[in-house]
Design a protein around this motif. Sequence first.
Motif, mmCIF file in Angstrom:
data_model
loop_
_atom_site.group_PDB
_atom_site.id
_atom_site.type_symbol
_atom_site.label_atom_id
_atom_site.label_comp_id
_atom_site.label_asym_id
_atom_site.label_seq_id
_atom_site.Cartn_x
_atom_site.Cartn_y
_atom_site.Cartn_z
ATOM 1 N N ALA A 285 7.201 -24.411 52.281
ATOM 2 C CA ALA A 285 6.160 -23.642 52.975
ATOM 3 C C ALA A 285 5.819 -22.335 52.280
ATOM 4 O O ALA A 285 4.746 -21.780 52.503
ATOM 5 N N ASP A 286 6.694 -21.830 51.426
ATOM 6 C CA ASP A 286 6.415 -20.575 50.711
ATOM 7 C C ASP A 286 5.730 -20.793 49.368
ATOM 8 O O ASP A 286 5.504 -19.856 48.618
ATOM 9 N N GLY A 287 5.383 -22.051 49.037
ATOM 10 C CA GLY A 287 4.703 -22.340 47.785
ATOM 11 C C GLY A 287 5.627 -22.767 46.665
ATOM 12 O O GLY A 287 5.172 -23.107 45.576
ATOM 13 N N MET A 288 6.926 -22.772 46.896
ATOM 14 C CA MET A 288 7.871 -23.191 45.870
ATOM 15 C C MET A 288 7.890 -24.708 45.758
ATOM 16 O O MET A 288 7.737 -25.422 46.743
ATOM 17 N N VAL A 289 8.071 -25.177 44.525
ATOM 18 C CA VAL A 289 8.293 -26.590 44.246
ATOM 19 C C VAL A 289 9.633 -26.677 43.532
ATOM 20 O O VAL A 289 9.897 -25.914 42.601
ATOM 21 N N SER A 290 10.490 -27.581 43.989
ATOM 22 C CA SER A 290 11.788 -27.745 43.332
ATOM 23 C C SER A 290 12.117 -29.222 43.208
ATOM 24 O O SER A 290 11.634 -30.046 43.981
ATOM 25 N N CYS A 291 12.921 -29.544 42.201
ATOM 26 C CA CYS A 291 13.373 -30.915 41.984
ATOM 27 C C CYS A 291 14.895 -30.914 41.986
ATOM 28 O O CYS A 291 15.529 -30.008 41.443
ATOM 29 N N TRP A 292 15.459 -31.952 42.601
ATOM 30 C CA TRP A 292 16.898 -32.040 42.799
ATOM 31 C C TRP A 292 17.394 -33.419 42.403
ATOM 32 O O TRP A 292 16.795 -34.423 42.754
ATOM 33 N N THR A 293 18.519 -33.456 41.689
ATOM 34 C CA THR A 293 19.201 -34.711 41.416
ATOM 35 C C THR A 293 20.038 -35.046 42.635
ATOM 36 O O THR A 293 20.857 -34.236 43.077
ATOM 37 N N VAL A 294 19.804 -36.233 43.209
ATOM 38 C CA VAL A 294 20.487 -36.652 44.432
ATOM 39 C C VAL A 294 21.020 -38.065 44.221
ATOM 40 O O VAL A 294 20.237 -38.981 43.976
ATOM 41 N N ASP A 295 22.335 -38.235 44.320
ATOM 42 C CA ASP A 295 22.894 -39.575 44.159
ATOM 43 C C ASP A 295 23.589 -40.101 45.418
ATOM 44 O O ASP A 295 24.053 -41.229 45.445
ATOM 45 N N GLY A 296 23.653 -39.275 46.460
ATOM 46 C CA GLY A 296 24.274 -39.711 47.700
ATOM 47 C C GLY A 296 25.781 -39.615 47.708
ATOM 48 O O GLY A 296 26.423 -39.928 48.702
#
Length: 134
Positions: free
Chosen positions: A84-95
């Motif tokens: 909502a603040d305009g940030m874009v982020s990418c995350w490695t997620v393997d569970g």
Amino acid sequence: MSLFVASTCQVLGDIIVNHSAWSKLDQIAALSAYTVDENDRETNQVLFTNNEGELVANSSITHEYEATVFDWHPTERILAIGWADGMVSCWTVDGKNKPTSTFSNNVQHSTTITVLKWNPSGKRLVTGDKKGVV
């Protein structure tokens, strides 16, 4: 033939879920959620559940603002999140392990991210915000 099975997610307390998205590679779903404490303070987070609706331990991502949109990478275990603040982020997620940030940018947008989509090959990520900036 289609089969639909209803299952309850095992979230704790008074967590409010806004939206969700299934991984394209794994049996894991991302949930945009928040809680409000007794002082009306919000805690915003992205939670992960397995295909049985159980929360994945030690896997939440927290941010000061709400996650408004997300999309799983088409060929890798990466979740792109628009905030909502305009940030874009990418995350490695393997569970299995705690998600790790692979990219973060709050320069392109100054308001709520409303569009976020990987192209079919996963080489580009298109983002757009509430003001129409793409």
